[in-house]
Design an enzyme around this catalytic site. Structure first.
Site, PDB file in Angstrom:
ATOM      1  N   LYS A   1      91.750 -63.412 -95.793  1.00 49.66           N
ATOM      2  CA  LYS A   1      91.886 -64.050 -94.468  1.00 49.66           C
ATOM      3  C   LYS A   1      90.602 -64.787 -94.098  1.00 49.66           C
ATOM      4  CE  LYS A   1      92.803 -61.286 -90.836  1.00 49.66           C
ATOM      5  NZ  LYS A   1      91.816 -61.388 -89.753  1.00 49.66           N
TER       6      LYS A   1
ATOM      7  N   GLY B   1      90.310 -63.571 -83.698  1.00 48.83           N
ATOM      8  CA  GLY B   1      88.902 -63.654 -83.313  1.00 48.83           C
ATOM      9  C   GLY B   1      88.129 -64.550 -84.267  1.00 48.83           C
TER      10      GLY B   1
ATOM     11  N   ARG C   1      88.758 -60.037 -75.620  1.00 46.64           N
ATOM     12  CA  ARG C   1      87.632 -59.807 -76.550  1.00 46.64           C
ATOM     13  C   ARG C   1      86.412 -60.644 -76.164  1.00 46.64           C
ATOM     14  NH1 ARG C   1      89.943 -59.951 -82.537  1.00 46.64           N
ATOM     15  NH2 ARG C   1      87.835 -59.194 -82.961  1.00 46.64           N
TER      16      ARG C   1
ATOM     17  N   SER D   1      77.445 -59.517 -87.038  1.00 44.95           N
ATOM     18  CA  SER D   1      78.731 -60.220 -86.953  1.00 44.95           C
ATOM     19  C   SER D   1      78.709 -61.493 -87.778  1.00 44.95           C
ATOM     20  CB  SER D   1      79.048 -60.569 -85.494  1.00 44.95           C
ATOM     21  OG  SER D   1      80.122 -61.487 -85.460  1.00 44.95           O
TER      22      SER D   1
ATOM     23  N   ASP E   1      86.500 -53.732 -91.143  1.00 43.51           N
ATOM     24  CA  ASP E   1      87.951 -53.764 -90.898  1.00 43.51           C
ATOM     25  C   ASP E   1      88.683 -52.638 -91.631  1.00 43.51           C
ATOM     26  OD1 ASP E   1      87.636 -55.985 -89.329  1.00 43.51           O
ATOM     27  OD2 ASP E   1      88.088 -57.410 -90.936  1.00 43.51           O
TER      28      ASP E   1
ATOM     29  N   ARG F   1      96.194 -53.716 -88.085  1.00 40.46           N
ATOM     30  CA  ARG F   1      95.601 -52.722 -89.006  1.00 40.46           C
ATOM     31  C   ARG F   1      95.898 -51.288 -88.548  1.00 40.46           C
ATOM     32  NH1 ARG F   1      93.217 -56.165 -92.429  1.00 40.46           N
ATOM     33  NH2 ARG F   1      91.980 -57.851 -91.519  1.00 40.46           N
TER      34      ARG F   1
END
Ligand code: S3P
Length: 444
Positions: free
Chosen positions: A24, A95, A123, A167, A325, A399
């Site tokens: 992804k 996101g 978010r 991040s 993740d 998820r």
């Protein structure tokens, strides 16, 4: 219309070979860099999930030519920049899509309305808006640091920015803005995060200087990335490797379902994404890699997982960026592992598509597993037999849904999840792929 719930039943052995869907993170970047570049970018293996399709629509709205040639084969013809879009850029649940697109769009003198679904509107966007603002971008939002917002770009200057949170999305937004800034852009990350943007920028012809940073007081190693503004990007071919974050579900399903042996081919093994596999091995998992190779500048291999005994471990907090993740599915492996698995330093899990620490603790408890949450930790006490039987609220988080369905395959009684339609944001073929291995995951 998608089903209201999905139920996973305790299954017989899972067996077979499958190919992981396209990564992804790399799929979003291939579309965005293809649109920023001049000329044709041919993408092979693009993940055709809802999140990535939203990014494909977005880059088309910025006036790149985007064509789907065949399954997973796409061509993006960029003009070397983004034009003023007429419509709102709706990034859905993604996101990554919205933060990277905001960075890329900030480099141009355009005014762009960004939005997303209810989860994305909740978010934090300030983490991207702060550095983009320091570079000269402006924005207005009804709710401070949240979508929907209007971003005005152009006339950006260079920046030296130390990431306050580990991040890759923030790092990538600054670098993508830097492509069209005047002056040098420097990002310092105290903890190294996935480096697909850096690798792909180089593949498109940008010149980056990457040096190690650290160790800091806690022993974490980071990186310093420098790039001169005003880079010329040229379209190129991108082959998207299999997504380790998706491969994680059939892999863990095999580890916890008696008698199973499953191979997932072509999985991206970039060390900055492979923390889950390292942790599973520490738990005693029978997990092997064959056919290790390189594809489009990324390490790739075929992963085989066999059912066996797992034991609880302490996951080092500094490993979090390389598996951020994957904690939901690791928590499921931990439920089947004898002893305690402590996952610490994972506060970022609370600002993903849902508060994943809270939802995993609640979901595991509903399935008879001892799980406790702390502000930035999740502690699971596992056992070889897991009761199951829960009805799990996913808050629309793909998820959380897939993790609990995997739990249901190895448990004593079925597990049901709500809002399964959201699985299509990252892994639209999940149900079919799992069924091909022998898993019973059925609509209620
Ligand atoms: C991503 C980075 C990570 C990850 C997300 C994909 C990326 O987010 O959770 O699913 O493609 O850059 P953060 O950058 O917020 O950690």
């Amino acid at each position: 219309m998608s089903a209201a719930t999905l139920t996973a039943r305790p299954s017989g052995p899972l067996t077979g070979r499958v190919r992981a869907p396209g990564d992804k993170s790399i799929s979003h970047r291939a579309l965005i860099l293809g649109a920023l570049a001049t000329g044709k970018t041919r993408i092979d293996g693009l993940l055709e999930s809802d999140d990535v399709l939203a990014t494909a629509s977005a880059v088309a709205a910025f006036d790149a030519d985007v064509q789907r040639d065949n399954d997973g084969r796409w061509t993006v013809t960029g003009k070397g920049g983004f034009d003023q879009p007429i419509e709102i850029i709706d990034c859905g649940n993604s996101g990554t899509g919205v933060r990277l697109l905001m960075g890329a769009a900030a480099g141009f003198p355009i005014s762009v309305q960004f939005s997303g679904d209810a989860s994305l509107q909740g978010r934090p966007m300030g983490r991207v808006l702060t550095p983009l603002g320091e570079m000269g971008a402006r924005w207005t939002a009804e709710h401070e640091g949240r979508l929907p917002l209007t971003l005005e770009g152009g006339g950006l200057k260079g920046i030296s920015y130390r990431l306050p949170v580990p991040s890759a999305q923030v790092k990538s937004a600054v670098l993508l803005a830097g492509v069209n800034a005047r002056g040098t852009v420097e990002v310092i990350e105290p903890e190294a995060t996935r480096d697909h943007t850096e690798r792909m920028l180089s593949a498109f012809g940008a010149v980056l200087e990457i040096t190690p940073e650290g160790p800091d007081a806690s022993g974490r190693m980071g990186r310093r990335i420098r790039m001169a503004g005003g880079q010329r990007l040229t379209g190129t071919d991108v082959r998207v490797p299999g997504d380790p974050s998706s491969a994680a579900f059939p892999i863990v399903a095999a580890l916890v379902t008696p008698g199973s042996q499953v191979t997932v081919e072509g999985v991206l093994l970039n060390p900055l994404r492979a923390g889950l596999f390292e942790t599973l091995r520490e738990m005693g998992a029978d997990l092997t890699i064959d056919n290790a190779r390189e594809e489009s500048g990324e390490p790739v291999g075929d992963l085989t997982a066999r059912y066996g005994r797992l034991r609880g471990v302490d996951v080092p907090p500094e490993r979090a960026p390389s598996m951020i993740d994957e904690y939901p599915i690791l928590a499921v492996a931990a439920a089947f592992a004898e002893g305690v698995t402590a996952m610490r330093g994972i506060g970022e899990m609370r600002v993903k598509e849902s508060d994943r620490i809270a939802l995993m603790a609640a979901g595991l408890q509903a399935c008879g597993v001892q799980a406790t949450e702390e502000p930035d930790a999740l502690i699971v006490t596992g056992s070889r037999t897991v009761p199951g039987g829960g009805v799990v609220r996913t808050h629309g988080d793909h998820r959380i849904a897939m993790a609990h369905l995997v739990l249901g395959l190895g448990a004593q009684t079925p597990v049901t999840v709500d809002e399964p339609g959201m699985i299509a944001t990252s892994f639209p073929t999940f149900q079919a792929l799992m069924a091909g291995l022998g898993a019973e995951i059925l609509e209620a």
